[in-house]
Motif scaffolding. Structure first.
Motif, mmCIF file in Angstrom:
data_model
loop_
_atom_site.group_PDB
_atom_site.id
_atom_site.type_symbol
_atom_site.label_atom_id
_atom_site.label_comp_id
_atom_site.label_asym_id
_atom_site.label_seq_id
_atom_site.Cartn_x
_atom_site.Cartn_y
_atom_site.Cartn_z
ATOM 1 N N ARG A 268 -2.602 10.710 -1.085
ATOM 2 C CA ARG A 268 -2.891 11.909 -1.855
ATOM 3 C C ARG A 268 -3.824 12.811 -1.049
ATOM 4 N NH1 ARG A 268 -6.315 11.099 -7.109
ATOM 5 N NH2 ARG A 268 -7.753 10.660 -5.418
ATOM 6 N N ALA A 269 -4.776 12.189 -0.364
ATOM 7 C CA ALA A 269 -5.711 12.965 0.464
ATOM 8 C C ALA A 269 -6.236 12.061 1.572
ATOM 9 C CB ALA A 269 -6.874 13.475 -0.386
ATOM 10 N N ILE A 270 -6.602 12.677 2.664
ATOM 11 C CA ILE A 270 -7.213 11.928 3.764
ATOM 12 C C ILE A 270 -8.528 12.608 4.126
ATOM 13 C CG2 ILE A 270 -6.935 11.077 6.125
ATOM 14 C CD1 ILE A 270 -3.986 11.182 5.808
ATOM 15 N N LYS A 271 -9.587 11.816 4.200
ATOM 16 C CA LYS A 271 -10.895 12.388 4.582
ATOM 17 C C LYS A 271 -11.448 11.573 5.731
ATOM 18 C CE LYS A 271 -12.121 13.656 -0.149
ATOM 19 N NZ LYS A 271 -12.917 13.214 -1.302
ATOM 20 N N LEU B 261 0.839 -1.213 0.000
ATOM 21 C CA LEU B 261 0.000 0.000 0.000
ATOM 22 C C LEU B 261 0.871 1.259 0.000
ATOM 23 C CD1 LEU B 261 -2.847 1.281 0.192
ATOM 24 C CD2 LEU B 261 -2.534 1.299 2.676
ATOM 25 N N ALA B 262 1.941 1.250 0.817
ATOM 26 C CA ALA B 262 2.809 2.429 0.930
ATOM 27 C C ALA B 262 3.335 2.829 -0.450
ATOM 28 C CB ALA B 262 3.969 2.131 1.881
ATOM 29 N N LEU C 71 -16.128 4.338 0.257
ATOM 30 C CA LEU C 71 -15.294 3.324 -0.386
ATOM 31 C C LEU C 71 -16.067 2.714 -1.555
ATOM 32 C CD1 LEU C 71 -12.607 1.751 -0.173
ATOM 33 C CD2 LEU C 71 -13.852 0.004 1.103
ATOM 34 N N ASP C 72 -17.334 2.481 -1.326
ATOM 35 C CA ASP C 72 -18.171 1.842 -2.330
ATOM 36 C C ASP C 72 -18.259 2.679 -3.595
ATOM 37 O OD1 ASP C 72 -19.655 -0.452 -2.852
ATOM 38 O OD2 ASP C 72 -21.538 0.687 -2.656
ATOM 39 N N ASP C 73 -18.464 3.995 -3.443
ATOM 40 C CA ASP C 73 -18.633 4.798 -4.656
ATOM 41 C C ASP C 73 -17.343 5.477 -5.120
ATOM 42 O OD1 ASP C 73 -18.364 7.016 -3.034
ATOM 43 O OD2 ASP C 73 -20.523 7.423 -2.927
ATOM 44 N N GLY C 74 -16.193 5.032 -4.586
ATOM 45 C CA GLY C 74 -14.917 5.468 -5.128
ATOM 46 C C GLY C 74 -14.396 6.799 -4.606
ATOM 47 N N GLN C 75 -15.082 7.434 -3.676
ATOM 48 C CA GLN C 75 -14.546 8.674 -3.090
ATOM 49 C C GLN C 75 -13.316 8.387 -2.253
ATOM 50 O OE1 GLN C 75 -17.149 11.292 -0.942
ATOM 51 N NE2 GLN C 75 -18.886 10.568 -2.134
ATOM 52 N N ALA C 76 -13.228 7.173 -1.702
ATOM 53 C CA ALA C 76 -12.039 6.762 -0.962
ATOM 54 C C ALA C 76 -11.570 5.432 -1.535
ATOM 55 C CB ALA C 76 -12.366 6.616 0.518
ATOM 56 N N ASP C 77 -10.227 5.232 -1.529
ATOM 57 C CA ASP C 77 -9.682 3.982 -2.068
ATOM 58 C C ASP C 77 -9.369 2.996 -0.959
ATOM 59 O OD1 ASP C 77 -9.362 5.005 -4.889
ATOM 60 O OD2 ASP C 77 -8.103 6.446 -3.806
ATOM 61 N N LEU D 255 -3.625 7.523 -3.852
ATOM 62 C CA LEU D 255 -4.884 7.073 -3.272
ATOM 63 C C LEU D 255 -5.441 8.040 -2.235
ATOM 64 C CD1 LEU D 255 -4.018 3.290 -2.698
ATOM 65 C CD2 LEU D 255 -4.977 4.387 -4.724
ATOM 66 N N THR D 256 -6.766 7.976 -2.085
ATOM 67 C CA THR D 256 -7.443 8.749 -1.033
ATOM 68 C C THR D 256 -7.793 7.801 0.117
ATOM 69 O OG1 THR D 256 -8.355 10.296 -2.607
ATOM 70 C CG2 THR D 256 -9.439 10.164 -0.456
ATOM 71 N N PHE D 257 -7.482 8.257 1.316
ATOM 72 C CA PHE D 257 -7.647 7.450 2.523
ATOM 73 C C PHE D 257 -8.856 7.973 3.292
ATOM 74 C CE2 PHE D 257 -5.496 6.428 6.865
ATOM 75 C CZ PHE D 257 -6.163 5.207 6.934
ATOM 76 N N GLY D 258 -9.817 7.087 3.527
ATOM 77 C CA GLY D 258 -10.976 7.498 4.309
ATOM 78 C C GLY D 258 -10.883 6.917 5.712
ATOM 79 N N THR D 259 -11.055 7.756 6.717
ATOM 80 C CA THR D 259 -10.921 7.253 8.093
ATOM 81 C C THR D 259 -12.206 7.536 8.859
ATOM 82 O OG1 THR D 259 -10.177 9.297 9.154
ATOM 83 C CG2 THR D 259 -8.502 7.967 8.038
ATOM 84 N N ASP D 260 -12.364 6.849 9.980
ATOM 85 C CA ASP D 260 -13.470 7.233 10.853
ATOM 86 C C ASP D 260 -13.096 8.540 11.536
ATOM 87 O OD1 ASP D 260 -12.114 6.757 13.406
ATOM 88 O OD2 ASP D 260 -12.292 4.623 12.926
ATOM 89 N N LEU D 261 -14.001 9.087 12.334
ATOM 90 C CA LEU D 261 -13.805 10.447 12.839
ATOM 91 C C LEU D 261 -12.622 10.563 13.801
ATOM 92 C CD1 LEU D 261 -17.546 11.329 13.353
ATOM 93 C CD2 LEU D 261 -16.033 12.218 11.585
ATOM 94 N N GLU D 262 -12.307 9.475 14.495
ATOM 95 C CA GLU D 262 -11.273 9.637 15.519
ATOM 96 C C GLU D 262 -9.908 9.092 15.115
ATOM 97 O OE1 GLU D 262 -13.582 7.334 18.548
ATOM 98 O OE2 GLU D 262 -11.785 6.111 18.616
ATOM 99 N N PHE D 263 -9.839 8.329 14.001
ATOM 100 C CA PHE D 263 -8.602 7.615 13.694
ATOM 101 C C PHE D 263 -7.381 8.528 13.598
ATOM 102 C CE2 PHE D 263 -5.584 5.509 10.775
ATOM 103 C CZ PHE D 263 -5.353 4.359 11.512
#
Ligand code: ATP
Ligand code: MG
Lengths: 251, 517
Positions: free
Chosen positions: B405-408, B372-373, B419-425, B379-387
């Motif tokens: 590339r971005a973290i949301k 992954l590194a 993740l499902d609709d591709g906003q996060a990888d 890639l865009t990384f999606g996290t929960d609110l506290e991660f």
């Protein structure tokens, strides 16, 4: 008995004092008219008597006591006051407005009811007006209620600021006469501010003329009309000329 | 659908009465403080600005944050009073919610009172002086009656705000109509979310309309109207409060964080206690930082946490020992520092893991975090609110030198959608999450052991440490639930079709795991 000793009123930020070094002694039972051009300080001087305005300098004595010694609310309950702007409470009925000072004084209920009836009779309004709100009255009717309110607590002293200003000449004359009669009967001491020198001459025992905050003449109506006070001649010329003109027309 | 609605209606009397009780108490406190302050300030122009500025400032703090702030504040106060007086104030639930909402209710009341009193025509206040009123007579006989319609208007605004904001009391452990919204959001139960919103709006509308009658009645001096409005308000409040009067408080308080698994486990514990003849109540939707402190402060009696979470966030450890060793050290540390008893591990782990769509991972040739590194910068990384504020993220980033590339950050439900609709990888997933199965995701291996173990563990508050009945009722949890069962139960609650309520899923899981008959 009202005594003013060297009373001056200067408003914050005003260039000149509104009242300048006025001294007057008004014996009990006298009816004094305070006249003078607009802005000459009549209202300001009148309000020092019940301390709605504290004088900048000078002393006011009411019945031989320094007015500053009274708690202001006690002083004011003893002096009937009629506002230039009427000043009825909009959230109270006519009846409640008239009853206010007696109720503040803690009079018994029946006595208040009786007194409201008695003063209401003086102002010659239909009785059903008692339960109306002030907003449902004409300007002149409101002025009459204000006079009744000032008299309700049986004050010894009444001070009035243009009390009949909004009335038609007939009602004005009738109410003036009625008040003068009451003044006699109750032994009141009255100070009345008016623009109308004719009214002053007809009702008052004594006329005090103010100009730029100072007393420029102080004498009986007769002396004023006879031209004994050149400073006041202008004020009394007009009513005299009008009276003469009307007398000519009528002849 | 009907089952969901029925479940919602079943808890309505309790949620509604708690919501109304909280709103009314907050209003009473807020108004009780604001009115005298505002009347005082109306007479003193110099005080007006500071008071208005202070109440406006409070208003700019988001309601959720204000509620959350009162928790640590009361916790500190609680510690202080415990030391000084030997008794502590409760820091969870009603009190912090009450204080925060009361503060929130102040602005409309203060503003309406000051502006309406200060706005009375000077001629009228002068007349009050001239007829011989003292300053308190002037206040009661002239100023307040004339200002009353506007003040009631301020009350109305405050009441509507308070009823809305009271839904946010759920995360600080106060039951409200927000329980529908918060639990619905976590379990993707939109029926619950809508039900909670509709109920809160309905309460606000009723209160608003009745107070509107009082307001117009006061303006027209129409006593009948005032009476109908005020009487209706009192009756409606009493009707809503009735269930609270004869609600029996549970003997034990079970805590739960704000995701499906926690709701299910809390329900399962409640069912176990019930079977053992013990009553309980739940505090659900608590923030993950709040819930342990609440246990340590004895505000709740029991909940399930995860070893790795306490290890990194509370013990501040960055090493990563084997599972058993970590549990043993944690048990000692809990006992020593807060007297909290770790009953034991439930059996499954709910590890943090990074997850990708299976297809996408194959395309990019990613099976481990090392892989992954390599591709992370695209890639865009999606996290929960506290991660991102958790220590795990720091050690993960450093171990693998991850640069995205971005973290949301997202609420967990929306994270899976992203993740499902591709906003996060790539997203932060939990190994017990049913959606890993359902959405056909892969979790990436962690060869450098950057993530610790996250054994689900049952924790008991110090004051219940020697409570044999409680321990006997909960002891069977140890080792009872494996990962496959937990995942399936989570999925049953989270999925869109044939959705179960957490309680129904808990009953099913309990029977399968031999915890319930
Ligand atoms: N509150 C105030 N602040 C500053 N100046 C004032 C205030 N009230 C009155 N004045 C000024 O004091 C002067 C005297 O005012 P006052 O109201 O006593 O006049 P007046 O003789 O009653 O006039 P009018 O016949 O028009 O009622 C005026 O120049 C007025 O502008
Ligand atoms: Mg005047």
């Amino acid at each position: 008995m009202i005594e003013l000793l060297g009373v001056s009123v200067a408003y914050d930020g005003a260039p000149r004092p509104a009242v300048r070094d006025v001294s007057l002694a008004i014996p009990a039972g006298e009816f004094v008219a305070l006249v003078g051009p607009s802005g000459s300080g009549k209202t300001s001087l009148l309000k020092t008597i019940n301390r709605l305005i504290a004088p900048t300098s000078g002393v006011i004595r009411i019945e031989d006591r320094d007015a500053a010694e009274f708690p202001t609310h006690e002083l004011r309950r003893r002096i009937g006051y009629v506002f230039q702007g009427v000043g009825l409470f909009p959230h109270m009925s006519v009846r409640e407005n008239i009853a206010i000072t007696p109720s503040l004084l803690g009079w018994p209920r029946e006595q208040i009811v009786a007194r409201v009836d008695a003063v209401f009779d003086l102002i010659a309004l239909p009785r059903d007006y008692l339960d109306r709100a002030p907003a449902a009255l004409s300007g002149g009717e409101r002025q009459r209620v204000a006079v009744a309110r000032a008299l309700a607590a049986e004050p010894r002293i009444v001070i009035m600021d243009e009390p009949f200003g909004a009335l038609d000449p007939v009602t004005r004359d009738a109410l003036g006469q009625a008040y003068r009669a009451l003044h006699e009967r109750m032994g009141l001491t009255t100070v009345m501010v008016t623009h109308d020198t004719q009214e002053a001459a007809l009702l008052a025992d004594r006329i005090v003329v103010l100009r730029d905050g100072a007393v420029v003449a102080d004498d009986t109506p007769r002396a004023m009309l006879s031209g004994a006070h050149p400073e006041a001649t202008g004020l009394f010329d007009t009513p005299r000329r009008q009276a003469a003109a009307i007398a000519d027309l009528a002849r | 659908m009907n089952a969901q609605l029925a479940a919602a209606f079943a808890t309505l009397p309790n949620y509604l009465s708690q919501h109304v009780l909280l709103s009314l108490s907050s209003m009473a406190l807020g108004a009780g403080v604001s009115l005298p302050l505002a009347i005082w300030a109306a007479r003193r122009p110099r005080l007006r600005w500071p008071l208005l500025a202070a109440t406006s400032l409070v208003q700019t703090i988001p309601a959720l944050a204000l509620l959350a702030l009162f928790y640590p504040l009361l916790l500190a106060l609680s510690g202080a009073t415990q030391n000084l007086l030997g008794a502590s104030v409760p820091s969870l639930g009603f009190l912090p919610a009450l204080l925060a909402l009361a503060l929130y209710a102040m602005l409309p009341i203060v503003r309406a009172t000051i502006s309406s009193i200060a706005g009375i025509e000077p001629a009228i206040t002068e007349a009050a002086d001239a007829v011989g009123m003292t300053s308190s007579q002037r206040l009661w006989r002239v100023e307040l009656p004339l200002a009353a319609p506007s003040i009631v208007g301020g009350f109305r605004t405050a009441m509507v705000w308070t009823i809305g904001a009271a839904t946010l009391a759920t995360p600080v452990g106060q039951v409200s109509l927000g329980n529908y919204i918060f639990s619905g959001l976590q379990t993707e139960n939109w029926v619950f979310v809508l039900f909670g919103c509709a109920a809160s709006v309905a309460v606000a509308l009723v209160a608003d309309q009745l107070l509107a009658l009082v307001e117009t009645g006061a303006a027209r001096r129409d006593w009948k109207r005032i009476f109908v409005g005020a009487g209706g308000f009192v009756l409606a409040a009493l009707a809503a409060l009735a269930p609270a009067a004869h609600a029996t408080r549970g003997a034990y308080v079970i805590g739960a964080k704000n995701f499906s698994e926690q709701y299910i486990l809390a329900d399962l514990m409640a069912l176990r206690l019930q079977a053992a003849g013990l009553s309980s109540e739940k505090r659900e939707g608590l923030g993950s930082a709040v819930v342990f402190r609440a246990l340590a402060a004895n505000d709740i009696d029991v909940y399930v946490d995860y070893s790795g979470t306490l290890w990194t966030s509370l013990m501040h450890r960055t090493d990563n020992p084997p599972r058993e060793k970590m549990l043993a050290e944690l048990r000692d540390w809990l006992k020593r520092t807060s007297g909290v008893v770790m009953l034991g591990a439930v059996g499954f782990e709910n590890n943090y893991a990074l997850a990708m769509k299976r297809e996408r991972a194959r395309q990019l040739g990613v099976t481990t975090l090392v892989d992954l590194a390599r591709v992370a910068p695209q890639l865009t990384f999606g996290t929960d609110l506290e991660f991102q504020s958790r220590p795990e993220w720091k050690s993960l980033r450093e171990a693998y030198e991850l640069r995205f590339r971005a973290i949301k950050s997202y609420n967990p439900t929306f994270m899976y959608r992203a993740l499902d609709d591709g906003q996060a990888d790539v997203i932060t997933a939990f190994s017990s999450d049913g959606r890993i199965l359902a959405q056909n995701l892969v979790t990436l291996d962690d060869p450098k052991n950057a993530f610790p173990h996250y054994d689900a563990i049952v924790l008991i508050a110090q004051k219940r440490a020697d409570d044999a009945k409680l321990r006997a009722a909960l002891q069977p949890f140890v080792g009872a639930i494996d990962l496959a069962r937990m995942r399936r139960a989570n999925l049953e609650v989270d999925r869109d079709q044939e959705k179960l309520t957490p309680r129904a899923a808990a009953e099913k899981l309990g029977r399968e795991a031999g915890l319930l008959k």
